[in-house]
Design an enzyme around this catalytic site. Structure first.
Site, mmCIF file in Angstrom:
data_model
loop_
_atom_site.group_PDB
_atom_site.id
_atom_site.type_symbol
_atom_site.label_atom_id
_atom_site.label_comp_id
_atom_site.label_asym_id
_atom_site.label_seq_id
_atom_site.Cartn_x
_atom_site.Cartn_y
_atom_site.Cartn_z
ATOM 1 N N GLU A 1 0.842 -1.205 0.000
ATOM 2 C CA GLU A 1 0.000 0.000 0.000
ATOM 3 C C GLU A 1 0.877 1.254 0.000
ATOM 4 O O GLU A 1 0.637 2.206 -0.748
ATOM 5 C CB GLU A 1 -0.913 -0.004 1.236
ATOM 6 C CG GLU A 1 -1.864 1.162 1.278
ATOM 7 C CD GLU A 1 -2.677 1.196 2.575
ATOM 8 O OE1 GLU A 1 -3.888 1.376 2.485
ATOM 9 O OE2 GLU A 1 -2.091 1.053 3.675
ATOM 10 N N GLU B 1 -5.610 6.868 -11.474
ATOM 11 C CA GLU B 1 -6.587 6.301 -12.428
ATOM 12 C C GLU B 1 -6.084 4.977 -12.997
ATOM 13 O O GLU B 1 -6.833 4.203 -13.571
ATOM 14 C CB GLU B 1 -6.903 7.290 -13.562
ATOM 15 C CG GLU B 1 -5.823 7.458 -14.610
ATOM 16 C CD GLU B 1 -4.562 8.063 -14.039
ATOM 17 O OE1 GLU B 1 -3.537 7.366 -14.013
ATOM 18 O OE2 GLU B 1 -4.587 9.220 -13.605
ATOM 19 N N HIS C 1 3.757 9.564 -19.733
ATOM 20 C CA HIS C 1 3.580 10.032 -18.343
ATOM 21 C C HIS C 1 4.522 9.331 -17.359
ATOM 22 O O HIS C 1 4.660 9.766 -16.216
ATOM 23 C CB HIS C 1 2.138 9.823 -17.874
ATOM 24 C CG HIS C 1 1.139 10.660 -18.608
ATOM 25 N ND1 HIS C 1 1.216 12.044 -18.646
ATOM 26 C CD2 HIS C 1 0.053 10.330 -19.356
ATOM 27 C CE1 HIS C 1 0.214 12.510 -19.369
ATOM 28 N NE2 HIS C 1 -0.505 11.506 -19.822
ATOM 29 N N ASP D 1 0.460 14.627 -28.067
ATOM 30 C CA ASP D 1 -0.672 14.097 -27.304
ATOM 31 C C ASP D 1 -1.365 15.273 -26.599
ATOM 32 O O ASP D 1 -0.727 16.289 -26.311
ATOM 33 C CB ASP D 1 -0.138 13.098 -26.259
ATOM 34 C CG ASP D 1 -1.240 12.382 -25.489
ATOM 35 O OD1 ASP D 1 -1.558 11.240 -25.853
ATOM 36 O OD2 ASP D 1 -1.757 12.958 -24.508
ATOM 37 N N HIS E 1 -2.210 15.513 -23.611
ATOM 38 C CA HIS E 1 -1.687 15.712 -22.249
ATOM 39 C C HIS E 1 -0.192 16.003 -22.259
ATOM 40 O O HIS E 1 0.533 15.501 -23.116
ATOM 41 C CB HIS E 1 -1.954 14.466 -21.398
ATOM 42 C CG HIS E 1 -3.403 14.102 -21.318
ATOM 43 N ND1 HIS E 1 -3.996 13.191 -22.177
ATOM 44 C CD2 HIS E 1 -4.377 14.550 -20.491
ATOM 45 C CE1 HIS E 1 -5.283 13.093 -21.871
ATOM 46 N NE2 HIS E 1 -5.538 13.904 -20.856
ATOM 47 N N ASP F 1 -5.756 12.249 -28.785
ATOM 48 C CA ASP F 1 -6.783 12.725 -27.846
ATOM 49 C C ASP F 1 -6.976 14.238 -27.938
ATOM 50 O O ASP F 1 -7.725 14.826 -27.161
ATOM 51 C CB ASP F 1 -6.491 12.282 -26.397
ATOM 52 C CG ASP F 1 -5.034 12.352 -26.015
ATOM 53 O OD1 ASP F 1 -4.221 12.864 -26.818
ATOM 54 O OD2 ASP F 1 -4.693 11.903 -24.898
ATOM 55 N N TYR G 1 -8.780 8.385 -27.007
ATOM 56 C CA TYR G 1 -9.796 7.604 -26.288
ATOM 57 C C TYR G 1 -11.177 7.674 -26.931
ATOM 58 O O TYR G 1 -12.126 7.080 -26.415
ATOM 59 C CB TYR G 1 -9.811 8.044 -24.807
ATOM 60 C CG TYR G 1 -8.393 7.972 -24.270
ATOM 61 C CD1 TYR G 1 -7.796 6.739 -24.035
ATOM 62 C CD2 TYR G 1 -7.613 9.120 -24.129
ATOM 63 C CE1 TYR G 1 -6.464 6.657 -23.650
ATOM 64 C CE2 TYR G 1 -6.286 9.048 -23.740
ATOM 65 C CZ TYR G 1 -5.722 7.815 -23.501
ATOM 66 O OH TYR G 1 -4.402 7.728 -23.131
HETATM 67 ZN ZN LIG Z 1 -3.161 11.916 -23.590
#
Ligand SMILES: [Zn+2]
Length: 341
Positions: free
Chosen positions: A107, A118, A159, A195, A197, A284, A323
């Site tokens: 954890e 996510e 990421h 992208d 993001h 995206d 997406y």
């Molecule tokens: Zn993205």
């Protein structure tokens, strides 16, 4: 243009994503690949080849050893605790805590190594992530003899930082490809991230370096994931000062506005004059993407590819996000076809 693709990406098939306070089916899902493959075949982009066997030790040029070890054992450590769902962290070394300590318990480890929750870890996640690396390394190998190549990677990578996962990414595929090309003799690499993001992981990995230029056009992190990196004032440090460039853009950005940043970044590529251009290719930015806020239309993606092709530099396209599943194939192939024209 040849495509490198591994059907074994399906090994990573998490069933849950924490989104808006609910556990939903992940937006980043195996079906994305089916739509892209179908469109590649339908429009005869070129052959689709499986990855070759690769020396994966190159991962350690990008990622921390302890981090890789964590990823490899995360699922078995999680299931040993008798948890019923997929591995999702619940506690972090946030600003008021000690961020240097790596706990023994899974954890705590998840909180230490995760930058956004996510992204669930489930059975097969790490094996799927390794397939994505094999794809990008095979593509990097083939770039020697091809003027362009498409690494159809899943899971995506931009990421993932030196020692953190999140945003659906575990290993930074494009950073690993850059290291491979440098190892093979390239002196300078330009990574252009289109992208929606910000490519926070890629930025972090090369932030102190001048041999890899990183530029990213993305949703302003004040309003968009990953929120804590991707601002205009982040320009690199030490030797890397001046080799990191962010173009954060507002909600509702149209192609007319977006493409001004593309033009500017293309000028930067010309000035930097790299041996290879690596594109973190997310679609995206599309107007109907369910988790993004730009307004690019399907036809605009042809123009993106066309503009990049004018540079006449060996170009490796690496799949990142996208997406709007119904249109992901069309939008992706539009960029690649635009490049080939
Ligand atoms: Zn993205």
């Amino acid at each position: 243009m040849k495509t490198i693709y591994s059907k074994n990406h399906v090994l990573h098939n998490s069933l849950t994503e924490l989104s808006g306070g609910k556990l939903v089916k992940p937006y980043e899902c195996p079906e994305r690949m089916d739509h892209i493959l179908k469109e590649i075949s339908r429009r005869e982009l070129g052959s689709i080849l499986a990855p070759t066997s690769q020396d994966l030790n190159i991962i350690y040029k990008v990622h921390d050893k302890q981090y890789v070890k964590f990823l490899e054992s995360a699922w078995s450590e999680w299931t040993k605790e008798n948890f019923k769902g997929e591995a999702i962290p619940t506690v972090w070394p946030s600003r008021s805590m000690n961020s240097k300590n790596i706990p023994n318990n899974i954890e705590g480890k998840l909180g230490y190594y995760c930058l956004a929750n996510e992204t669930s870890i489930s059975e097969g996640t790490i094996e799927g992530a390794y397939e994505s690396i094999k794809v990008v390394l095979t593509a990097a190998d083939m770039l020697e003899n091809e003027n362009s190549i498409f690494a159809l990677c899943r899971p995506p990578g931009h990421h993932a930082s030196t020692d953190q996962y999140g945003g659906y990414c575990f290993f930074n595929n494009i950073a690993i490809a850059a290291e491979k090309l440098l190892e093979k003799g390239a002196k300078k690499i330009f990574i252009l991230d289109i992208d929606f993001h910000h490519g926070n992981g890629t930025q972090e990995i090369f932030y102190k370096r001048s041999d890899v230029f990183f530029a990213s056009i993305h949703g302003n992190p004040n309003d968009a994931f990953p929120h804590f990196l991707g601002y205009k004032n982040e320009k690199g440090i030490h030797e890397g000062l001046g080799f990191n460039l962010n173009y954060p853009l507002p909600i509702g950005t149209s192609y007319a506005e977006w493409t001004k940043c593309l033009d500017d970044s293309i000028n930067k590529v010309k000035i930097f004059n790299p041996d290879a251009l690596l594109i973190s290719m997310g679609v995206d930015t599309f107007e109907n993407d369910p988790i993004s806020f730009f307004k690019l239309k399907s036809d605009d993606f042809f123009d993106v590819g066309r503009k990049i092709s004018h540079l006449k530099i060996p170009t490796l396209f690496v799949m990142e996000g996208g997406y709007a599943i119904k249109e992901i194939g069309k939008n992706t192939v539009n960029i690649l076809k635009g490049f080939e024209e």
